[in-house]
Design an enzyme around this catalytic site. Structure first.
Site, short mmCIF file in Angstrom:
data_model
loop_
_atom_site.label_atom_id
_atom_site.label_comp_id
_atom_site.label_asym_id
_atom_site.label_seq_id
_atom_site.Cartn_x
_atom_site.Cartn_y
_atom_site.Cartn_z
N HIS A 158 0.87 -1.19 0.00
CA HIS A 158 0.00 0.00 0.00
C HIS A 158 0.90 1.23 0.00
CE1 HIS A 158 -3.66 -2.34 1.18
NE2 HIS A 158 -2.76 -3.12 1.75
N ARG A 211 -0.09 4.28 -0.75
CA ARG A 211 -0.90 5.35 -0.15
C ARG A 211 -1.04 6.63 -0.95
NH1 ARG A 211 -3.37 1.92 3.20
NH2 ARG A 211 -2.27 1.48 5.12
N LYS A 249 -8.60 -6.22 -6.84
CA LYS A 249 -8.58 -6.58 -5.42
C LYS A 249 -9.95 -6.30 -4.81
CE LYS A 249 -6.81 -7.26 -1.21
NZ LYS A 249 -5.83 -6.46 -0.50
N HIS A 272 -9.26 -10.21 -0.19
CA HIS A 272 -9.04 -10.11 1.26
C HIS A 272 -10.17 -10.91 1.88
CE1 HIS A 272 -8.29 -7.49 5.04
NE2 HIS A 272 -9.05 -8.51 5.37
N HIS A 274 -2.91 -12.72 2.11
CA HIS A 274 -2.64 -12.93 3.54
C HIS A 274 -3.53 -13.93 4.29
CE1 HIS A 274 -5.86 -10.04 3.63
NE2 HIS A 274 -5.09 -8.99 3.45
N ASP A 326 2.39 -7.09 2.67
CA ASP A 326 1.21 -6.30 3.03
C ASP A 326 1.66 -5.04 3.76
OD1 ASP A 326 -1.33 -5.34 3.34
OD2 ASP A 326 -1.98 -6.83 4.80
N HIS A 377 0.73 3.50 8.39
CA HIS A 377 -0.18 4.51 8.95
C HIS A 377 0.65 5.51 9.74
CE1 HIS A 377 -3.86 2.44 7.87
NE2 HIS A 377 -3.37 1.31 8.36
N GLY A 432 -2.76 -2.35 10.22
CA GLY A 432 -1.73 -2.36 9.17
C GLY A 432 -0.35 -2.05 9.72
C1 NCD Z 1 -4.93 -2.52 5.10
C2 NCD Z 1 -4.57 -1.06 4.86
O1 NCD Z 1 -4.19 -0.38 5.81
O2 NCD Z 1 -4.69 -0.61 3.74
N1 NCD Z 1 -4.54 -2.90 6.42
C3 NCD Z 1 -4.21 -4.14 6.85
O3 NCD Z 1 -4.13 -4.33 8.06
N2 NCD Z 1 -3.93 -5.13 6.04
C4 NCD Z 1 -6.38 -2.62 4.89
C5 NCD Z 1 -6.93 -3.94 5.14
O4 NCD Z 1 -6.53 -4.89 4.44
O5 NCD Z 1 -7.78 -4.07 6.01
ZN ZN Z 2 -3.25 -5.10 2.28
#
Ligand code: NCD
Ligand code: ZN
Length: 445
Positions: A63, A65, A146, A181, A237, A310, A314, A330
């Site tokens: 991700h 972002r 996805k 997911h 995952h 993954d 954040h 995440g």
């Molecule tokens: C993912 C994210 O932050 O984009 N986070 C995660 O824990 N894998 C979103 C998600 O898959 O719930």
């Molecule tokens: Zn993810």
């Protein structure tokens, strides 16, 4: 003839043995792999001193972002983290703000990424309906669709068997893999509503709201549907022994299903949440020791196709337990995945040959990333050079990622990427990023 670069004294793990040789690189491609004495002359020669050379590693679940969530990560910081962690190719997830779910949004992302990236980057799309738009998305570069158990990103698709079958059928027509997911939206919604009513926003409560049943329920249903549609499906995952056996069962009758596991689900149990709190909260959550053990068994037995980080960065404030707000799930993973897994190679838990498969060859094959994932003449000159003996300690304050936290903080590792080549250019050396923003390449499906 004179090629651009010769790498001499390299060791390449190939199938089940280590080949000692040299590599000639020209115009960003692998020109020749041979004994150094049989290579053409190079304008530059680099001695890799017997270190291991992996094909450039691929992380198919990242991700980044960018666009509007750049306070968490952006195309530059995320791809620097990839380089530092030994990845030359990454696939970016579509749950951004705005989500990647139209051709124009995909194109907008690509235009912005072009100026910032330092590795090869490809993109996934989120839920899109209609064959025409899907075709355009695919020809604009999307590597897969996805689906999430959340609104806007595919929840209604996962809830409704009819729509889901239609989506799989459409993706099959345009030859687009579907990534899932797998957590049942109904179970999670029900649990989260209950916790909201109790105003329980602790890390532990979060994890309890995502129980094993949510994953099992989703995988069961999706495998059943895939048996009928026979389209290409990839489970992101997975965390449970039961998930693996359901997937194996579906595979046994010829479905095209692959699956992935993350380093955190392989290396941590939910016990660590007591200490790490929000920093160990992610979707799906960490599980028990017995699940971790069975994931390893599944991995060694070849039931798991790829490992992906993954990488889900954040802001630190979003990871804190608060009285009034949910912790965001995440963890960043680009800079921890490889050293953690190399440590397992050093401990003889997994072979170096198997690592090449699950971190390079298989992701390239599953997502049809052309000319990547193997060290073969004519393939792109992406390499990850490893010092197998280098010891370090994970320290999130040193991350290139904007997300300066990890539940692995303080973990001691053996084995580290020391150099990375992207399209024939030295892009990272001893943790230093040598490419300028925009020197990475956009990948198109
Ligand atoms: C993912 C994210 O932050 O984009 N986070 C995660 O824990 N894998 C979103 C998600 O898959 O719930
Ligand atoms: Zn993810």
């Amino acid at each position: 003839m004179l090629v651009d670069l010769i790498l001499k004294n390299v060791k390449i793990p190939l199938e089940d043995r280590i080949i000692e040789c040299g590599i000639a690189i020209d115009k960003g491609k692998i020109h020749t792999i041979a004994k150094t004495s049989n290579l053409p002359k190079g304008s530059k020669i680099m001695n890799l001193k017997g270190n291991i050379v992996f094909p450039g590693l691929i992380d198919a679940h990242v991700h980044l972002r960018d666009l509007e969530l750049t306070y968490k990560e952006d195309f530059y910081t995320g791809t620097c983290a990839a380089l530092a962690g030994g990845f030359t190719t990454i696939l970016d997830m579509p749950n951004t703000k705005p989500p990647t779910n139209t051709v124009s949004r995909l194109k907008e992302k690509i235009e912005i990424a072009k100026k910032k990236i330092v590795v090869n980057v490809g993109f996934f799309t989120s839920y899109v309906s209609g064959i025409k738009e899907l075709r355009r998305l695919k020809s604009s570069g999307a590597f897969g669709m996805k689906l999430y158990p959340y609104d806007q990103l595919g929840k209604s698709v996962l809830e409704d068997t009819g729509i889901f079958m239609k989506t799989l059928a459409a993706n099959r027509v345009v030859n687009l893999p579907t990534l899932i997911h797998a957590e049942s939206p109904q179970i999670i919604d029900r649990n989260e509503k209950r916790l909201e009513a109790l105003q329980d926003y602790s890390a532990k409560a979060y994890i309890n709201a995502h129980p094993p049943e949510a994953e099992i329920e989703a995988i069961k249903k999706i495998c059943q549907i895939t048996k009928e549609t026979r389209s290409q499906l990839h489970f992101c995952h997975i965390t449970l022994n039961k998930s693996l056996s359901l997937i194996e069962e579906a595979r046994a009758i010829g479905t095209n299903i692959t699956c992935e596991v993350t380093p955190h689900h392989l290396l941590l149990t939910r016990k660590i949440v007591e200490k790490e709190r929000g920093n160990a909260v992610m979707n799906p959550p960490l599980r028990t020791f017995s699940e971790v053990r069975s994931l390893w068994e599944g991995l060694i037995a070849g039931k798991i196709d790829i490992i992906s980080s993954d990488h889900a960065p954040h802001d630190l404030i979003e990871k804190k337990e608060k009285m009034e707000k949910k912790i965001l799930p995440g963890v960043p993973g680009l800079e921890t995945t490889l050293p953690l897994l190399l440590t397992k190679v050093n401990q003889n838990k997994i072979s170096i040959f198997h690592m090449v498969k699950i971190l390079a060859e298989n992701p390239a094959k599953i997502f049809r990333i052309r000319k990547k994932g193997q060290i073969i003449q004519g393939f792109d000159a992406d390499f990850t050079i490893i010092n197998m003996k280098k010891r370090s300690k994970i320290d999130s304050s040193e991350f290139y990622s904007k997300a300066k936290y990890t539940p692995f903080d303080g973990f001691e590792t053996i084995g580290k990427p020391i150099k990375v080549f992207v399209n024939g250019e030295l892009a990272m050396e001893d943790g230093e990023i040598l490419l300028k923003p925009g020197n990475g390449r956009i990948l198109y499906s």
